[in-house]
Design a protein around this motif. Structure first.
Motif, short mmCIF file in Angstrom:
data_model
loop_
_atom_site.label_atom_id
_atom_site.label_comp_id
_atom_site.label_asym_id
_atom_site.label_seq_id
_atom_site.Cartn_x
_atom_site.Cartn_y
_atom_site.Cartn_z
N GLU A 235 0.82 -1.22 0.00
CA GLU A 235 0.00 0.00 0.00
C GLU A 235 0.85 1.26 0.00
OE1 GLU A 235 -2.68 -0.22 3.22
OE2 GLU A 235 -3.87 -1.86 2.39
N TRP A 236 2.02 1.18 0.56
CA TRP A 236 2.85 2.38 0.58
C TRP A 236 4.13 2.22 -0.21
CZ3 TRP A 236 7.65 1.37 2.54
CH2 TRP A 236 7.79 0.23 3.35
N ARG A 237 4.32 1.03 -0.76
CA ARG A 237 5.60 0.75 -1.43
C ARG A 237 5.66 1.40 -2.81
NH1 ARG A 237 9.78 -2.72 -0.77
NH2 ARG A 237 10.96 -3.29 -2.63
N LYS A 238 6.76 2.04 -3.11
CA LYS A 238 7.04 2.60 -4.43
C LYS A 238 8.44 2.16 -4.85
CE LYS A 238 3.27 5.03 -4.99
NZ LYS A 238 2.57 4.50 -3.83
N CYS A 239 8.50 1.58 -6.02
CA CYS A 239 9.79 1.10 -6.52
C CYS A 239 10.65 2.30 -6.93
CB CYS A 239 9.58 0.18 -7.72
SG CYS A 239 11.11 -0.40 -8.48
N PRO A 240 11.87 2.44 -6.39
CA PRO A 240 12.72 3.57 -6.78
C PRO A 240 13.18 3.44 -8.22
CG PRO A 240 13.94 2.02 -5.42
CD PRO A 240 12.53 1.54 -5.43
N VAL A 241 13.13 4.57 -8.92
CA VAL A 241 13.53 4.60 -10.34
C VAL A 241 14.71 5.55 -10.45
CG1 VAL A 241 12.81 5.04 -12.69
CG2 VAL A 241 11.16 4.15 -11.04
N LYS A 242 15.81 5.06 -10.94
CA LYS A 242 17.02 5.87 -11.04
C LYS A 242 17.12 6.62 -12.36
CE LYS A 242 19.61 2.68 -8.10
NZ LYS A 242 20.80 1.80 -8.00
N SER A 243 16.43 6.17 -13.36
CA SER A 243 16.54 6.77 -14.68
C SER A 243 15.83 8.12 -14.73
CB SER A 243 15.95 5.85 -15.74
OG SER A 243 15.96 6.46 -17.00
N ARG A 244 16.37 9.04 -15.54
CA ARG A 244 15.75 10.35 -15.73
C ARG A 244 14.90 10.42 -16.99
NH1 ARG A 244 20.84 14.20 -15.36
NH2 ARG A 244 21.81 12.38 -16.33
N PHE A 245 14.77 9.30 -17.68
CA PHE A 245 13.91 9.27 -18.86
C PHE A 245 12.45 9.31 -18.44
CE2 PHE A 245 16.22 8.56 -22.79
CZ PHE A 245 17.51 8.37 -22.32
N CYS A 246 11.66 10.03 -19.18
CA CYS A 246 10.23 10.15 -18.85
C CYS A 246 9.53 8.81 -18.95
CB CYS A 246 9.56 11.18 -19.78
SG CYS A 246 10.17 12.87 -19.56
N ASP A 247 9.97 7.98 -19.89
CA ASP A 247 9.30 6.68 -20.09
C ASP A 247 9.42 5.80 -18.86
OD1 ASP A 247 10.34 6.37 -23.57
OD2 ASP A 247 8.78 7.57 -22.61
N ALA A 248 10.49 5.97 -18.10
CA ALA A 248 10.66 5.16 -16.90
C ALA A 248 9.69 5.54 -15.79
CB ALA A 248 12.11 5.26 -16.41
N HIS A 249 9.08 6.73 -15.87
CA HIS A 249 8.13 7.21 -14.86
C HIS A 249 6.71 7.32 -15.43
CE1 HIS A 249 11.52 8.46 -12.22
NE2 HIS A 249 12.12 8.69 -13.38
N SER A 259 -5.74 12.50 -12.99
CA SER A 259 -6.32 12.91 -11.69
C SER A 259 -6.62 11.74 -10.79
CB SER A 259 -7.60 13.73 -11.92
OG SER A 259 -7.31 14.88 -12.68
N GLU A 260 -5.92 10.64 -10.96
CA GLU A 260 -6.08 9.50 -10.07
C GLU A 260 -5.10 9.62 -8.90
OE1 GLU A 260 -5.95 5.77 -12.00
OE2 GLU A 260 -7.24 6.36 -13.67
N ASP A 261 -5.47 8.97 -7.80
CA ASP A 261 -4.64 9.05 -6.62
C ASP A 261 -3.45 8.11 -6.77
OD1 ASP A 261 -5.19 8.62 -3.02
OD2 ASP A 261 -3.54 9.51 -4.17
N PHE A 262 -2.31 8.65 -7.08
CA PHE A 262 -1.12 7.84 -7.32
C PHE A 262 -0.60 7.20 -6.03
CE2 PHE A 262 3.58 7.54 -7.65
CZ PHE A 262 3.64 6.56 -8.64
N TYR A 263 -0.90 7.78 -4.92
CA TYR A 263 -0.35 7.29 -3.67
C TYR A 263 -1.01 6.00 -3.21
CZ TYR A 263 1.69 11.90 -3.63
OH TYR A 263 2.38 13.03 -3.99
N THR A 264 -2.17 5.65 -3.77
CA THR A 264 -2.81 4.37 -3.45
C THR A 264 -2.32 3.26 -4.38
OG1 THR A 264 -4.65 4.82 -4.97
CG2 THR A 264 -4.88 5.54 -2.66
N LEU A 265 -1.46 3.61 -5.30
CA LEU A 265 -0.95 2.65 -6.27
C LEU A 265 0.43 2.16 -5.84
CD1 LEU A 265 -1.34 1.32 -9.12
CD2 LEU A 265 -0.03 3.25 -10.02
N GLY A 266 0.61 0.83 -5.79
CA GLY A 266 1.91 0.25 -5.48
C GLY A 266 2.66 -0.09 -6.75
N THR A 267 3.94 0.21 -6.77
CA THR A 267 4.78 -0.10 -7.94
C THR A 267 5.90 -1.04 -7.54
OG1 THR A 267 6.13 1.87 -7.55
CG2 THR A 267 4.27 2.08 -9.09
N LEU A 268 6.14 -2.01 -8.39
CA LEU A 268 7.21 -2.99 -8.19
C LEU A 268 8.15 -2.94 -9.37
CD1 LEU A 268 4.99 -6.01 -7.11
CD2 LEU A 268 6.19 -4.43 -5.60
N SER A 269 9.35 -3.45 -9.17
CA SER A 269 10.29 -3.53 -10.30
C SER A 269 9.88 -4.68 -11.21
CB SER A 269 11.71 -3.76 -9.79
OG SER A 269 11.83 -5.03 -9.19
#
Length: 860
Positions: A235-249, A259-269
């Motif tokens: 619920e609070w986990r966000k995968c760190p992204v080191k790249s500065r390319f927009c496609d990586a984010h 306008s969706e709540d991004f903070y409720t979204l979990g991201t994994l590698s």
């Protein structure tokens, strides 16, 4: 090599060593490199550089720049290579392929092609420089560390014997691995330190640290691979992204834009998702990304993604796999229900079903073992693993699971409510028709394995019944049943005590079931009568001929199938024809070009013993007739330096590369015999080539025949007569081999191959053919004396050629006497030995050759 040239090379070589190694001339390392280089230059025996390989390497490097987005660099690099190739007339240079030598050297010395400073590069003629920065030199192009980007989630690299950051797989509450206590002064290596040379003290410390390398690797591996509680932090986990390319984010950008709540979204590698995907194939269950509902259906978690994909795209990529999770769970649930306690209260499942379930789980376990191997490769990260690459790898295995599930669901329809005999017979008949109607090989193999394994239960019942007289059907699954005493008619005695169970339409159409109905039931009735008469032991003495027929029928069918596959799919006859055409020199017009070129190179070229050089000659000649098979041929030469053809031939071996299953027939043992026959043929061809190239004008010289005295004329006539006698003897042996041996036995081989119907027979026929050719070529031990004499005749050809000059014949009377007496002796021995072989050894195949030597000689 000239002294001045060698001195210039030595001077340039010193500069090259200094440039590459940074050694000074007074250092030991410089002297070692110098000695090594000079030794290789003076005694150079290596192959020429392969220009095609260099061209491909240049193309691959240009492609690599393009893939990394460095289009300007790729274009400029290609222009520089073209400019270099056109900057000098390399064809006029005495060093062959000089330009490819230089380019190969540069490619071998090149390192870090993506990080090299290309701004300082200049064209060959120094006209201009170029910058990889594009039009705006102030604009900085971001470099992508692809290895680090693709290894996100498995950061097991370490500095100072520690991981830089906590592993994504480790628990946040656990302590970091403490390895700093092993030494007093820890060293922190920053990015800025990587560009400078390490001081001497730090080098010594780094050497000391190598002793702890294995321990540190193990601890870091545990941090990177041991699974803990990361899915509880979703619920609070966000995968760190080191790249500065927009496609990586993309995931964050998209959800914020919608306008969706991004903070409720979990991201994994992507790495972690790939790991969970593979776990699901091994144990399908409720996890982080993949969810399971009460109906054992699987779906994708709606609020999970990877940083570079939106949830919609993430769902569409992984959703197709959910179907296969349900298939695996469905197959496994069948085995659970089969042995469940609730089911055992009512009835025990048929043994046919238990056997079927066992082979079903074997197929499933084979798939899971392959999944484990894939996961091991994924964890090592030796290759780039993404959703797309992983899907491509899994594609074939998933197809097997789909086939297995489709067959399984149809084979066990309503099995829980049907009696055992109906379940078993329907299962067997359905699998039989699946084999018959299968549309591809993989489906056929799966169905055959399931059918044969399941049928063993029926076969065991039949075997026990018909061999021992005991009808043992403990689970009531056989299609024939024993009648109760009340159901047996009084006038039938003990003969009609069995009846056929009512079968479904699918079983009635099954020919195997029909065979059991027609044959086994009637035989079983007779067996029951023998049991009642206590004469069951008499059946054991009867020869089971009808059963050695079933085996022979199956064996003959399989053997015929193998023979057809070898002939039609693997072109066996074509390979055997090629063996005879080359090794036996059946294709004389082709091999004539090869061995004449070979003889010329041996006698004139000091570097003839280069295996690659000879292989290229052979391939070039054979490619004109067998373009698709010429690359399979090669020649190896043992370490020999001679210009004598007869000595060189003994060190030459001809190779033909062939794979399975043709190598069952053309194996190493057969190639040894083929090569011995080939060498013998080469020696005969050389003797004829030598004798035919002796010109009469070389004996005459500048004088005419009338100006010579009688002694000179007599010597000329003597050596000419020797040449004609040798030509007769060698030609007779060559004609015998080429015609009577090679051609006749080849016709016998072709006719025999048309009649055989099994692989064993093919091997036997080919070995027999090769054995006869080997024997008819007089290469066996019983003809050892004959072969020594023939070799002596062949060697005489070289002596004749040496003396084939009028200047050497003036005082050659004694030498001619020795040659004439030797030929007389050899000829007489061959005539007697061949005659005795025909008379006493039943070697009728030598009759023609014996007749050729059965003539009186002029030197008696």
């Amino acid at each position: 090599m000239g002294t001045k040239t060698l001195s210039d090379i030595h001077s340039d070589m010193k500069q090259l060593i200094t440039t590459i190694t940074c050694f000074e001339e007074n250092e030991e390392g410089f002297r070692i490199c110098e000695r090594f280089c000079m030794t290789n230059i003076k005694h150079y025996r290596y192959l020429s550089v392969d220009s095609n390989t260099t061209k491909e390497a240049i193309k691959a490097l240009i492609t690599k720049f393009s893939i990394h987005g460095k289009y300007d660099v790729a274009k400029k690099f290609e222009e520089l290579v073209d400019t270099f190739l056109s900057s000098f007339d390399f064809e006029q240079h005495p060093q062959y392929d000089l330009q490819w030598y230089l380019l190969t050297l540069l490619l071998e010395l090149a390192k870090e092609t993506c990080k090299s400073d290309l701004e300082s590069l200049k064209l060959t003629r120094g006209e201009c420089t170029f910058s990889v920065m594009g039009e705006n030199e102030n604009e900085v192009t971001e470099e992508i560390d692809w290895a680090e980007y693709l290894k996100e989630g498995q950061e097991n690299s370490f500095n100072n014997y520690k991981s830089d950051t906590e592993s994504e797989w480790s628990n946040d509450t656990e302590d970091n691995v403490d390895v700093g206590s092993n030494f007093e002064v820890p060293i922190t290596i920053t990015d800025s330190d990587k560009a400078v040379c390490v001081p001497t003290a730090e080098k010594e410390l780094n050497k000391l640290s190598l002793a702890l390398n294995e321990e540190v690797k193990s601890k870091n591996w545990l941090l990177s691979n041991v699974q803990n509680t990361w899915w509880n932090e979703l619920e609070w986990r966000k995968c760190p992204v080191k790249s500065r390319f927009c496609d990586a984010h993309l995931c964050e950008i998209w959800h914020k834009a919608t306008s969706e709540d991004f903070y409720t979204l979990g991201t994994l590698s992507e790495y972690l998702v790939c790991r969970e995907l593979l776990w699901m194939f091994y144990v399908p269950m409720h996890m982080v990304v993949f969810q399971q509902n009460k109906e054992t259906k699987f779906s994708i978690h709606p609020n999970v993604s990877i940083p570079s994909l939106t949830t919609v795209a993430f769902n569409s990529i992984l959703s197709p796999f959910c179907e296969y999770f349900s298939m695996i769970r469905d197959i496994e649930e069948f085995g659970v229900k089969l042995y469940s306690e609730q089911n055992s209260i009512c009835k025990k499942p048929p043994l046919t079903y238990e056997t079927y379930n066992a082979i079903l789980r074997e197929h499933l376990m084979k798939f899971k073992n392959e999944i484990i191997d894939i996961e091991k490769n994924l964890m090592q990260q030796d290759k780039t693993f993404t959703f797309l690459s992983l899907s491509s790898i899994l594609k074939k295995n998933l197809y097997s699971i789909k086939i297995l599930h489709e067959v399984h669901k149809k084979a066990i329809t309503n099995w829980e409510s049907c009696p055992n005999w109906k379940c078993a017979s329907k299962l067997l008949s359905f699998l039989y028709f699946e084999v018959q109607n299968s549309h591809n090989q993989e489906r056929t193999n799966i169905c055959i394995s399931l059918y044969l394994s399941s049928l063993t239960v029926y076969l065991n019942i039949i075997d026990t019944w018909l061999s021992e007289g005991r009808f043992e059907d403990w689970r009531e699954e056989f299609i024939i049943t024993r009648l109760s005493n009340k159901a047996v008619p009084e006038n039938s005695g003990q003969y009609e005590t069995f009846s056929l169970r009512p079968l479904d339409n699918i079983c009635l159409a099954d020919p195997i079931m029909q065979f059991l109905i027609r044959k086994v039931q009637h035989i079983g009735q007779s067996i029951e009568l023998l049991v009642s008469l206590d004469r069951i032991t008499d059946i054991w003495s009867i020869n089971t001929a009808n059963s050695a027929e079933i085996l022979f029928s199956r064996y003959n069918g399989a053997s015929k199938l193998v023979k057809n596959i070898m002939s039609e799919e693997y072109k066996l006859e074509s390979h055997l024809t090629l063996m005879r055409s080359v090794y036996m020199m059946e294709a004389g017009h082709i091999m004539n070009k090869f061995y004449q070129r070979l003889f010329y190179e041996i006698e004139t070229n000091q570097l003839w013993n280069n295996s690659y050089f000879l292989s290229c000659i052979l391939e070039e000649i054979l490619s004109q007739w067998w373009s698709d098979l010429s690359s399979r041929w090669s020649i190896t030469v043992s370490n020999t330096h001679t210009d004598q053809v007869l000595l060189a031939i003994d060190n030459i071996t001809l190779h033909y590369t062939i794979g399975w299953p043709i190598n069952i027939i053309l194996n190493e043992k057969t190639f040894i015999k083929y090569n011995e026959i080939f060498r013998f043929q080469l020696k005969l061809k050389w003797a004829l080539w030598t004798l035919n190239n002796l010109r009469f004008s070389d004996l005459e010289g500048s004088k005419s025949i009338y100006e010579r005295n009688k002694l000179e004329q007599f010597h000329i006539r003597r050596i000419e007569s020797l040449r004609f006698c040798l030509l007769h003897a060698i030609s007779s042996i060559n004609a015998y081999l080429s015609g009577q041996v090679v051609q006749n036995l080849s016709l016998v081989l072709e006719k025999s191959l048309e009649q055989v119907d099994s692989l064993d027979a093919i091997i036997s026929v080919h070995n027999e053919y090769l054995k006869k050719v080997y024997e008819h070529c007089l290469l066996t031990t019983e003809y050892e004396d004959l072969m020594v004499t023939i070799n002596n005749l062949i060697e005489m050809c070289s002596h004749i050629r040496v003396r084939w000059n009028y200047k050497k014949l003036i005082f050659a009377s004694e030498e001619l006497d020795v040659l004439e007496s030797s030929y007389n002796k050899y000829h007489t021995y061959l005539a007697l030995a061949l005659h005795n072989a025909v008379q006493n050894k039943d070697a009728n195949y030598l009759t023609g050759l014996s007749s050729a030597f059965n003539c009186s000689m002029s030197y008696v």
